[in-house]
Write a protein that holds these residues in place. Structure first.
Motif, PDB file in Angstrom:
ATOM      1  N   UNK A   2      16.366  40.910  57.236  1.00  0.00           N
ATOM      2  CA  UNK A   2      16.482  39.922  58.170  1.00  0.00           C
ATOM      3  C   UNK A   2      17.965  39.907  58.321  1.00  0.00           C
ATOM      4  N   UNK A   3      18.214  40.127  59.911  1.00  0.00           N
ATOM      5  CA  UNK A   3      19.563  40.322  60.277  1.00  0.00           C
ATOM      6  C   UNK A   3      19.853  38.852  61.227  1.00  0.00           C
ATOM      7  N   UNK A  11      27.996  38.786  60.987  1.00  0.00           N
ATOM      8  CA  UNK A  11      26.641  39.462  60.795  1.00  0.00           C
ATOM      9  C   UNK A  11      26.098  39.574  59.497  1.00  0.00           C
ATOM     10  N   UNK A  12      25.044  38.831  59.248  1.00  0.00           N
ATOM     11  CA  UNK A  12      24.470  38.926  57.935  1.00  0.00           C
ATOM     12  C   UNK A  12      23.029  39.701  57.752  1.00  0.00           C
ATOM     13  N   UNK A  36      31.960  42.297  60.372  1.00  0.00           N
ATOM     14  CA  UNK A  36      32.678  41.411  61.388  1.00  0.00           C
ATOM     15  C   UNK A  36      33.045  42.079  62.792  1.00  0.00           C
ATOM     16  N   UNK A  37      32.776  41.323  63.867  1.00  0.00           N
ATOM     17  CA  UNK A  37      33.185  41.894  65.298  1.00  0.00           C
ATOM     18  C   UNK A  37      33.760  40.775  65.734  1.00  0.00           C
ATOM     19  N   UNK A  38      35.085  41.399  66.000  1.00  0.00           N
ATOM     20  CA  UNK A  38      35.990  40.590  67.175  1.00  0.00           C
ATOM     21  C   UNK A  38      35.600  40.875  68.409  1.00  0.00           C
ATOM     22  N   UNK A  39      35.017  39.781  68.815  1.00  0.00           N
ATOM     23  CA  UNK A  39      34.649  39.655  70.287  1.00  0.00           C
ATOM     24  C   UNK A  39      34.842  38.172  70.839  1.00  0.00           C
ATOM     25  N   UNK A  40      35.412  38.174  72.092  1.00  0.00           N
ATOM     26  CA  UNK A  40      35.596  36.958  73.105  1.00  0.00           C
ATOM     27  C   UNK A  40      35.991  37.468  74.281  1.00  0.00           C
ATOM     28  N   UNK A  63      24.840  48.763  64.266  1.00  0.00           N
ATOM     29  CA  UNK A  63      23.819  48.711  65.253  1.00  0.00           C
ATOM     30  C   UNK A  63      23.376  47.021  65.725  1.00  0.00           C
ATOM     31  N   UNK A  64      23.345  46.591  64.128  1.00  0.00           N
ATOM     32  CA  UNK A  64      22.787  45.212  64.328  1.00  0.00           C
ATOM     33  C   UNK A  64      23.911  44.357  64.628  1.00  0.00           C
ATOM     34  N   UNK A  65      25.216  44.780  64.275  1.00  0.00           N
ATOM     35  CA  UNK A  65      26.350  44.060  64.320  1.00  0.00           C
ATOM     36  C   UNK A  65      26.540  43.713  66.004  1.00  0.00           C
ATOM     37  N   UNK A  66      26.503  45.037  66.520  1.00  0.00           N
ATOM     38  CA  UNK A  66      26.748  44.921  68.194  1.00  0.00           C
ATOM     39  C   UNK A  66      25.846  44.363  68.867  1.00  0.00           C
TER      40      UNK A  66
END
Length: 197
Positions: free
Chosen positions: A3-4, A68-69, A77-81, A122-125
């Motif tokens: 589960x993501x 992301x879990x 971790x994805x630095x996005x803003x 893939x799941x993180x993006x």
């Protein structure tokens, strides 16, 4: 089946973020601040503590990224803003805007040690893009390299062209920036498009 889930970085998820990027909580280790604040502001905001400076950013809107879990364990971790919220991108002479679209930008990807090569990216993006879409972003950009093989792990945080292509991004421009002596390109995903298979 795993589960993501992907959640924004907030005070409530800060320890999970730290478990991914800096599990030993070393003060001089990366806290994903360099694109967001100049050194003087880091020192002022965090009163000398880089961790505290990032905690302050996690209290702002929009937050500086997402965690992301997998099965409840923080793994990415994805630095996005919005690009407009990332000062070093705003003033960069090397990674200039392609057009006037108010894009959101991905500037860093980290997979937690012990979880690499398990499909986390893939799941993180996908989670990061979905999060940006919920916030009203018209498009998401990234600035990866195309190494054609293994790349220097110290620069892996920028990602690779194939990684982003697999998440539905297309190359829309070039930059004058390099990572590991390789040119960085501009990859974009217009929101509402499905990732390529």
């Amino acid at each position: 089946m795993s589960t993501w889930e992907t959640r924004p970085l907030t005070a409530a998820t800060f320890e999970d973020f730290a478990d991914v990027v800096n599990p030993r909580r070393r003060e001089n280790h990366c806290w994903c601040l360099s694109h967001r604040l100049p050194l003087k502001e880091i020192e002022a905001l965090g009163q000398g503590s880089r961790e505290q400076a990032m905690r302050c950013l996690a209290d702002r809107e929009p937050p500086p990224g997402v965690v992301t879990y997998r099965d409840g364990t923080p793994v990415g971790w994805c630095s996005i803003s919005p690009r407009s919220a990332i000062p070093r991108l705003q003033t960069s002479r090397l990674i200039r805007p392609v057009d006037d679209t108010p894009v959101w930008s991905i500037i860093c990807l980290v997979v937690r040690g012990g979880h690499r090569r398990q499909g986390v990216v893939r799941h993180m993006l996908e989670g990061a893009v979905e999060y940006a879409a919920r916030q009203g972003a018209p498009a998401v950009e990234a600035y990866p390299v195309d190494p054609g093989g293994r790349m220097d792990t110290t620069m892996a945080f920028v990602g690779t062209v194939s990684m982003f292509r697999g998440a539905g991004f297309s190359q829309v421009g070039t930059t004058d920036a390099v990572a590991s002596r390789m040119p960085r390109v501009v990859m974009r995903r217009d929101l509402g498009t499905a990732p390529s298979s």
